[in-house]
Scaffold this active site. Structure first.
Site, PDB file in Angstrom:
ATOM      1  N   GLY A  37     103.771 122.939  16.657  1.00 43.98           N
ATOM      2  CA  GLY A  37     102.679 122.161  17.559  1.00 43.98           C
ATOM      3  C   GLY A  37     102.727 122.378  18.915  1.00 43.98           C
ATOM      4  O   GLY A  37     101.925 122.002  19.735  1.00 43.98           O
ATOM      5  N   GLN A  93      92.259 101.825  30.493  1.00 42.63           N
ATOM      6  CA  GLN A  93      93.324 100.998  30.354  1.00 42.63           C
ATOM      7  C   GLN A  93      93.862 100.775  31.793  1.00 42.63           C
ATOM      8  O   GLN A  93      94.897 101.493  32.348  1.00 42.63           O
ATOM      9  CB  GLN A  93      94.290 101.359  29.314  1.00 42.63           C
ATOM     10  CG  GLN A  93      95.659 100.738  29.264  1.00 42.63           C
ATOM     11  CD  GLN A  93      95.806  99.298  28.496  1.00 42.63           C
ATOM     12  OE1 GLN A  93      94.632  99.284  27.861  1.00 42.63           O
ATOM     13  NE2 GLN A  93      96.639  98.661  28.470  1.00 42.63           N
ATOM     14  N   LYS A 189      77.500  92.395  25.273  1.00 38.82           N
ATOM     15  CA  LYS A 189      78.223  92.848  24.332  1.00 38.82           C
ATOM     16  C   LYS A 189      79.703  92.180  24.142  1.00 38.82           C
ATOM     17  O   LYS A 189      80.281  91.856  25.222  1.00 38.82           O
ATOM     18  CB  LYS A 189      78.307  94.221  24.476  1.00 38.82           C
ATOM     19  CG  LYS A 189      79.242  94.982  23.481  1.00 38.82           C
ATOM     20  CD  LYS A 189      79.211  96.588  23.476  1.00 38.82           C
ATOM     21  CE  LYS A 189      80.138  96.986  24.364  1.00 38.82           C
ATOM     22  NZ  LYS A 189      80.166  98.624  24.329  1.00 38.82           N
ATOM     23  N   ASP A 216      73.638 104.944  27.849  1.00 39.37           N
ATOM     24  CA  ASP A 216      74.844 104.412  27.821  1.00 39.37           C
ATOM     25  C   ASP A 216      75.822 105.333  28.335  1.00 39.37           C
ATOM     26  O   ASP A 216      75.329 106.809  28.310  1.00 39.37           O
ATOM     27  CB  ASP A 216      75.612 103.906  26.543  1.00 39.37           C
ATOM     28  CG  ASP A 216      76.613 102.853  26.512  1.00 39.37           C
ATOM     29  OD1 ASP A 216      77.119 102.469  27.769  1.00 39.37           O
ATOM     30  OD2 ASP A 216      77.025 102.155  25.720  1.00 39.37           O
TER      31      ASP A 216
HETATM   32  C1  R5P Z   1      81.628 100.423  26.833  1.00 38.88           C
HETATM   33  O1  R5P Z   1      82.308 100.059  27.894  1.00 38.88           O
HETATM   34  C2  R5P Z   1      81.045 101.757  26.677  1.00 38.88           C
HETATM   35  O2  R5P Z   1      80.202 101.811  27.795  1.00 38.88           O
HETATM   36  C3  R5P Z   1      80.469 102.094  25.692  1.00 38.88           C
HETATM   37  O3  R5P Z   1      79.367 101.200  25.354  1.00 38.88           O
HETATM   38  C4  R5P Z   1      81.516 102.149  24.366  1.00 38.88           C
HETATM   39  O4  R5P Z   1      82.745 102.806  24.866  1.00 38.88           O
HETATM   40  C5  R5P Z   1      80.831 102.790  23.108  1.00 38.88           C
HETATM   41  O5  R5P Z   1      81.709 102.550  22.211  1.00 38.88           O
HETATM   42  P1  R5P Z   1      81.438 102.682  20.707  1.00 38.88           P
HETATM   43  O6  R5P Z   1      80.399 103.685  20.390  1.00 38.88           O
HETATM   44  O7  R5P Z   1      82.715 102.758  19.778  1.00 38.88           O
HETATM   45  O8  R5P Z   1      80.628 101.419  20.225  1.00 38.88           O
END
Ligand code: R5P
Length: 295
Positions: A37, A93, A189, A216
């Site tokens: 690897g 993070q 969300k 997004d």
């Molecule tokens: C969140 O902060 C990001 O803007 C995206 O909405 C998120 O990373 C999407 O993740 P997933 O497709 O797993 O819902």
């Protein structure tokens, strides 16, 4: 000042597009994987400035090769090594949320700043950290927004409703809506798990009888967009499309998104494979020229 673009095999077409946009030479980084690897990388002699191109999806495997390639470029003639990383991982993070957690952003930022003279990326996934310069204060760290490129992909003639799944998406949705004179709504969300989110789009009824386009920065598992699509279709949207900067989703996750009623999924070509159909080479080339990295 001479410059050349160095690409990796899995993203060779994208790095070649960038080299062509810049009128620069293009070379491949050779990668050999040993049976255990471990990776060995090799580069051709570099001109003064080497632009190393690779996205950090699957970051754990790719990061080591990127660091090895940066060192090899310096050893082989590059006075300046610049990382062109359309998708930059490990930026989320930015704190230890539970005692004992590593602050990944700080660790990865330091590693990259120690190997590169500058870095260019697109929509890094920063939450509480305001700018990339804070993460890598000792080098020129430039973050571009994909909003103009995403906006170009929208046909405003059928008056679609733009939807941001959460407040963080405002920076893309609002900018595109302003430019295209379109209406937008934002959801709220709550992430419950890696593949589970709760979403509330209180203005979803504004999608009734119209096409909704959910915008997004990242499609990771597609969970967010799946729930958004369900809410918008329940509210009477005539169709739902998705537009994102980065798409990390697997083929199976994309299929599940289509099965949930999403008609069209589009993203930039920042990540290899997936659905990348909006090339960002020209956007990157423009920024590279403005920075004076490749004249
Ligand atoms: C969140 O902060 C990001 O803007 C995206 O909405 C998120 O990373 C999407 O993740 P997933 O497709 O797993 O819902």
């Amino acid at each position: 000042m001479t410059c050349a673009v160095y690409g990796f095999p899995e993203q060779a077409e994208a790095s070649l597009r960038l080299a062509r946009s810049l009128g620069a030479a293009h070379f491949m980084v050779e990668v050999h994987s040993f049976p255990d690897g471990e990776s060995l990388v090799r580069v051709d002699t570099s001109p003064d400035t080497a632009l190393l191109y690779r996205s950090l999806d699957h970051p754990n495997a790719k990061m080591i090769e990127v660091l090895l390639a940066a060192a090899a470029l310096r050893d082989n003639g590059a006075a300046r090594v610049i990382f062109i990383v359309p998708y930059l991982a490990y930026m989320r993070q930015d704190a230890a949320f539970r005692a004992g957690e590593a602050v990944s952003q700080r660790v990865i930022g330091k590693l990259l700043a120690g190997s590169f003279d500058a870095l260019l990326t697109l929509d890094p996934h920063l939450h509480r950290t305001r700018s990339l310069a804070t993460v890598m204060p000792d080098i020129a760290a430039v973050a571009l927004s994909a909003a103009p490129a995403l906006g170009e992909a929208i046909d405003e003639s059928d008056d679609p409703l733009l939807v941001g799944p959460d407040g963080e998406a405002r920076q893309w949705v609002e900018r595109i809506a302003d430019r295209k004179r379109l209406e937008f709504v934002l959801g709220r969300k709550l992430r419950v798990g890696d593949r589970e989110v709760r979403l509330d789009i209180s203005d979803a009824e504004r999608a009734r009888g119209r096409k909704a386009i959910v915008v997004d920065d990242l499609i990771s598992t597609g969970a967010t967009l799946k729930v958004a699509a369900r809410l918008l279709l329940q509210a009477g949207a005539s169709s739902v499309e998705v537009l994102a900067t980065h798409c990390l989703a697997s083929a199976a996750d994309l299929e599940a998104l289509r099965a949930a009623g999403v008609d069209r999924i589009r993203a930039t070509d920042s990540v290899p494979g997936a659905v990348g159909i909006l090339p960002i080479a020209a956007v990157l080339a423009d920024a590279i020229r403005k920075q004076g990295w490749c004249l």
